[in-house]
Design a protein around this motif. Sequence first.
Motif, mmCIF file in Angstrom:
data_model
loop_
_atom_site.group_PDB
_atom_site.id
_atom_site.type_symbol
_atom_site.label_atom_id
_atom_site.label_comp_id
_atom_site.label_asym_id
_atom_site.label_seq_id
_atom_site.Cartn_x
_atom_site.Cartn_y
_atom_site.Cartn_z
ATOM 1 N N ALA A 72 -6.162 22.187 -17.526
ATOM 2 C CA ALA A 72 -6.500 23.608 -17.525
ATOM 3 C C ALA A 72 -7.437 23.923 -16.369
ATOM 4 O O ALA A 72 -8.285 23.107 -15.987
ATOM 5 N N LEU A 73 -7.269 25.108 -15.797
ATOM 6 C CA LEU A 73 -8.124 25.528 -14.689
ATOM 7 C C LEU A 73 -9.583 25.550 -15.138
ATOM 8 O O LEU A 73 -9.901 25.957 -16.261
ATOM 9 N N SER A 74 -10.466 25.112 -14.267
ATOM 10 C CA SER A 74 -11.896 25.152 -14.575
ATOM 11 C C SER A 74 -12.581 26.167 -13.670
ATOM 12 O O SER A 74 -12.135 26.436 -12.555
ATOM 13 N N ASP A 75 -13.680 26.705 -14.156
ATOM 14 C CA ASP A 75 -14.420 27.693 -13.386
ATOM 15 C C ASP A 75 -14.976 27.086 -12.101
ATOM 16 O O ASP A 75 -15.066 27.762 -11.073
ATOM 17 N N CYS A 124 0.833 -1.203 0.000
ATOM 18 C CA CYS A 124 0.000 0.000 0.000
ATOM 19 C C CYS A 124 0.874 1.262 0.000
ATOM 20 O O CYS A 124 0.614 2.212 -0.741
ATOM 21 N N ALA A 125 1.924 1.264 0.804
ATOM 22 C CA ALA A 125 2.802 2.432 0.872
ATOM 23 C C ALA A 125 3.526 2.659 -0.454
ATOM 24 O O ALA A 125 3.666 3.803 -0.909
ATOM 25 N N ALA A 126 3.978 1.587 -1.091
ATOM 26 C CA ALA A 126 4.690 1.725 -2.363
ATOM 27 C C ALA A 126 3.760 2.271 -3.447
ATOM 28 O O ALA A 126 4.133 3.186 -4.208
ATOM 29 N N LEU A 127 2.564 1.713 -3.516
ATOM 30 C CA LEU A 127 1.618 2.190 -4.523
ATOM 31 C C LEU A 127 1.188 3.615 -4.237
ATOM 32 O O LEU A 127 1.024 4.426 -5.169
ATOM 33 N N LEU A 128 0.999 3.947 -2.957
ATOM 34 C CA LEU A 128 0.605 5.314 -2.614
ATOM 35 C C LEU A 128 1.691 6.310 -3.010
ATOM 36 O O LEU A 128 1.392 7.402 -3.514
ATOM 37 N N THR A 129 2.939 5.944 -2.813
ATOM 38 C CA THR A 129 4.043 6.824 -3.213
ATOM 39 C C THR A 129 4.017 7.082 -4.714
ATOM 40 O O THR A 129 4.166 8.228 -5.167
ATOM 41 N N ALA A 130 3.807 6.015 -5.488
ATOM 42 C CA ALA A 130 3.748 6.180 -6.947
ATOM 43 C C ALA A 130 2.565 7.059 -7.354
ATOM 44 O O ALA A 130 2.686 7.931 -8.224
ATOM 45 N N ILE A 131 1.417 6.858 -6.720
ATOM 46 C CA ILE A 131 0.224 7.649 -7.050
ATOM 47 C C ILE A 131 0.446 9.127 -6.757
ATOM 48 O O ILE A 131 0.135 9.999 -7.572
ATOM 49 N N LEU A 132 0.999 9.423 -5.594
ATOM 50 C CA LEU A 132 1.209 10.824 -5.222
ATOM 51 C C LEU A 132 2.257 11.491 -6.112
ATOM 52 O O LEU A 132 2.138 12.677 -6.435
ATOM 53 N N LEU A 133 3.277 10.734 -6.523
ATOM 54 C CA LEU A 133 4.274 11.302 -7.426
ATOM 55 C C LEU A 133 3.652 11.669 -8.771
ATOM 56 O O LEU A 133 3.877 12.758 -9.303
ATOM 57 N N VAL A 134 2.869 10.755 -9.328
ATOM 58 C CA VAL A 134 2.273 11.006 -10.644
ATOM 59 C C VAL A 134 1.222 12.108 -10.554
ATOM 60 O O VAL A 134 1.159 13.004 -11.410
ATOM 61 N N GLN A 135 0.380 12.065 -9.524
ATOM 62 C CA GLN A 135 -0.675 13.073 -9.420
ATOM 63 C C GLN A 135 -0.124 14.433 -9.012
ATOM 64 O O GLN A 135 -0.664 15.467 -9.399
ATOM 65 N N GLY A 136 0.964 14.454 -8.227
ATOM 66 C CA GLY A 136 1.480 15.722 -7.747
ATOM 67 C C GLY A 136 2.403 16.430 -8.710
ATOM 68 O O GLY A 136 2.495 17.665 -8.701
ATOM 69 N N TRP A 137 3.077 15.674 -9.574
ATOM 70 C CA TRP A 137 4.043 16.285 -10.491
ATOM 71 C C TRP A 137 3.313 17.112 -11.545
ATOM 72 O O TRP A 137 2.445 16.620 -12.241
ATOM 73 N N ASN A 138 3.641 18.393 -11.639
ATOM 74 C CA ASN A 138 3.041 19.285 -12.642
ATOM 75 C C ASN A 138 1.561 19.562 -12.369
ATOM 76 O O ASN A 138 0.806 19.920 -13.270
ATOM 77 N N ILE A 139 1.142 19.437 -11.119
ATOM 78 C CA ILE A 139 -0.285 19.515 -10.792
ATOM 79 C C ILE A 139 -0.869 20.887 -11.071
ATOM 80 O O ILE A 139 -2.044 21.014 -11.447
ATOM 81 N N ALA A 140 -0.077 21.954 -10.915
ATOM 82 C CA ALA A 140 -0.606 23.301 -11.135
ATOM 83 C C ALA A 140 -0.750 23.637 -12.612
ATOM 84 O O ALA A 140 -1.517 24.538 -12.968
ATOM 85 N N ALA A 141 -0.040 22.919 -13.468
ATOM 86 C CA ALA A 141 -0.024 23.260 -14.889
ATOM 87 C C ALA A 141 -0.986 22.430 -15.729
ATOM 88 O O ALA A 141 -1.307 22.822 -16.859
ATOM 89 N N TYR A 142 -1.450 21.306 -15.211
ATOM 90 C CA TYR A 142 -2.314 20.428 -16.006
ATOM 91 C C TYR A 142 -3.264 19.687 -15.076
ATOM 92 O O TYR A 142 -2.831 19.214 -14.024
ATOM 93 N N ASP A 160 1.736 21.926 -20.175
ATOM 94 C CA ASP A 160 1.381 23.154 -19.456
ATOM 95 C C ASP A 160 0.146 23.750 -20.116
ATOM 96 O O ASP A 160 0.229 24.457 -21.113
ATOM 97 N N ALA A 161 -1.000 23.449 -19.539
ATOM 98 C CA ALA A 161 -2.257 23.949 -20.090
ATOM 99 C C ALA A 161 -2.660 25.285 -19.496
ATOM 100 O O ALA A 161 -3.644 25.894 -19.949
ATOM 101 N N ASN A 162 -1.923 25.768 -18.499
ATOM 102 C CA ASN A 162 -2.347 26.966 -17.775
ATOM 103 C C ASN A 162 -1.433 28.164 -17.989
ATOM 104 O O ASN A 162 -1.549 29.171 -17.277
ATOM 105 N N ALA A 163 -0.530 28.064 -18.980
ATOM 106 C CA ALA A 163 0.304 29.226 -19.296
ATOM 107 C C ALA A 163 -0.533 30.453 -19.657
ATOM 108 O O ALA A 163 -0.223 31.570 -19.214
ATOM 109 N N PRO A 164 -1.623 30.320 -20.446
ATOM 110 C CA PRO A 164 -2.447 31.510 -20.732
ATOM 111 C C PRO A 164 -3.046 32.131 -19.476
ATOM 112 O O PRO A 164 -3.104 33.364 -19.362
#
Length: 561
Positions: free
Chosen positions: A63-66, A43-61, A427-431
């Motif tokens: 695109a922001l939604s209303d 569980c810890a190993a899979l959780l680490t992989a999930i958080l890495l993939v979901q957290g990497w570049n999270i602010a850029a992709y 990077d979908a949020n550069a605009p």
Amino acid sequence: MTSTLPAAATPTAPAQRPTAPENLSARLTGPFLRGSRPDLILCAALLTAILLVQGWNIAAYPALSDDEGTYLAQAWAVQQGKGLAHYTYWYDHPPLGWIQIALLTWVPAHLDPSLMTVGSMRLAMLLVSAASAVLLYVLARRLSLPRRAAGLAMVLFGLSPLSVVLQREIFLDNIAVTWMLLAFCLAASPSRHLWHHFGAGLAAATAVLTKETMLVVLPALFVTMWRHGHRDTRKFALTGAVTACVLIGTAYPLFALLKGELLPGGGHVSLWEGITYQMSRPGSGFVLERGTGAYGVLRSWLYYDRILPLGGLAGALLLLVTFRRSVTARALAGPALAVAILALVALRPSGYLPAMYVVQALPFLALVLAGGAASVAHAVLRGRRAAQESARVTWGRRGLAAVLVVAAGSYVVPRWYDGDRTAVTADANAPYRAASSWLRTEVKDPEDTRVLVDDGLWLDLVHDGYRPGLGAIWFYKADLDPAVTRTLPRGWKDLDYVVASPTVRRDAADLPNVKAAIEHSTPVATFGTGEDRIEIRRIGGTGDTRDINGTTTTARSGGGR
């Protein structure tokens, strides 16, 4: 108080009975942690992989939604003591969802108020994703799935490109899913304590008050509770859970009643008007009919991932068909029923189908797909009589299972790799960032400037000195909120800028002030290209237009009124 009863009528010999400490440990940990260092490691190993993939570049992709901006702005209003919303609160969704967002984002917002923007605060959703992923693993083990199937469910739920995109976003649905998974874990508790069942009812009510669409999943929860309860106490336990759920669920209409806003009346919003609005929203059409809005939503889901939605539906169908013949099917009856109900609701020709609707189905799709795969694998490996099987047959079955695993992996891995690579690199949020920067640096007097903007950028402008609600104006409110329209006696002529994002351009047709503001304005800066571009338009002016690459054309730039 407990409903735990002996598993068999025949008394256990004293020599075989576990000691008190061992029995207490087993009762506290359940099948998730029983003997369970491998479970914790996996569980810890899979959780680490999930958080890495979901957290990497999270602010850029993506695109922001209303919607993200709306929920975060409402959370900001709660933090600032400005009530339940950044504008007049009306009874759209229950406020519990963004109250939880306010709690999740309170510490970083307190340390640095400028962090209270959609891109930055997406990091708070990692906590929600982590809790949901762990609860899903616990639930899979409590539903008697083997360790490898529980791990597969966790991978499907956390690493599918569809999950990565949607779980990054600040949606109430993601928080509601966490509460519903907690309710299922309590409903499937192996110790069968009555307080676990009451707790399941409380958690389910919290899920519904976070996002009311979770209401349709409650029958599946009660089926799980019934199947995992002891036959001598299940009626009492189910009654207690339903009672707890109803009592907490009535808090929302009680809140409206105490405020005098339950029924329509002069000078106030009402819960009844909110309900009738939701029930009367134009439908999205039949989800399988080309050209309808619902079909477009379905295509957007399948664009990110076909495996989880379609495989999950197939897994649910397999489990429901084999319910009487399969132990796995009986164990997963609740999640399979949840998938079936959610699919039937989505298939309503007259219903409204939002893009985030699939979020509440993701954990159940992952469970039934993993369970269905485990059931098929078990059928492949199982012999009629193990004692009579030859070595050749045994190795033949194992070879077939290995071929199936390799074939599935060769199909899934390349597609998921492409989808997840986009999520961690694009990077979908550069605009949006460029538009925010322009409004911060080019407008000389933000305190005396009035800008129509979508909620994805609203908090950026507030932090940059625009007056909330009067200077930075959520574009819907310019037409729909009397408290705002009173401050615009000349309508669009009292505005300085309109930030024409894709959301604003799409919805302007139904908003006369917004439509007129766009028609009577000239772009002074354009960021991005095509349908995803963001235009900052000066109302009634001309001068220089600059795009995100610095190209200059005729338009006007600068200053407030």
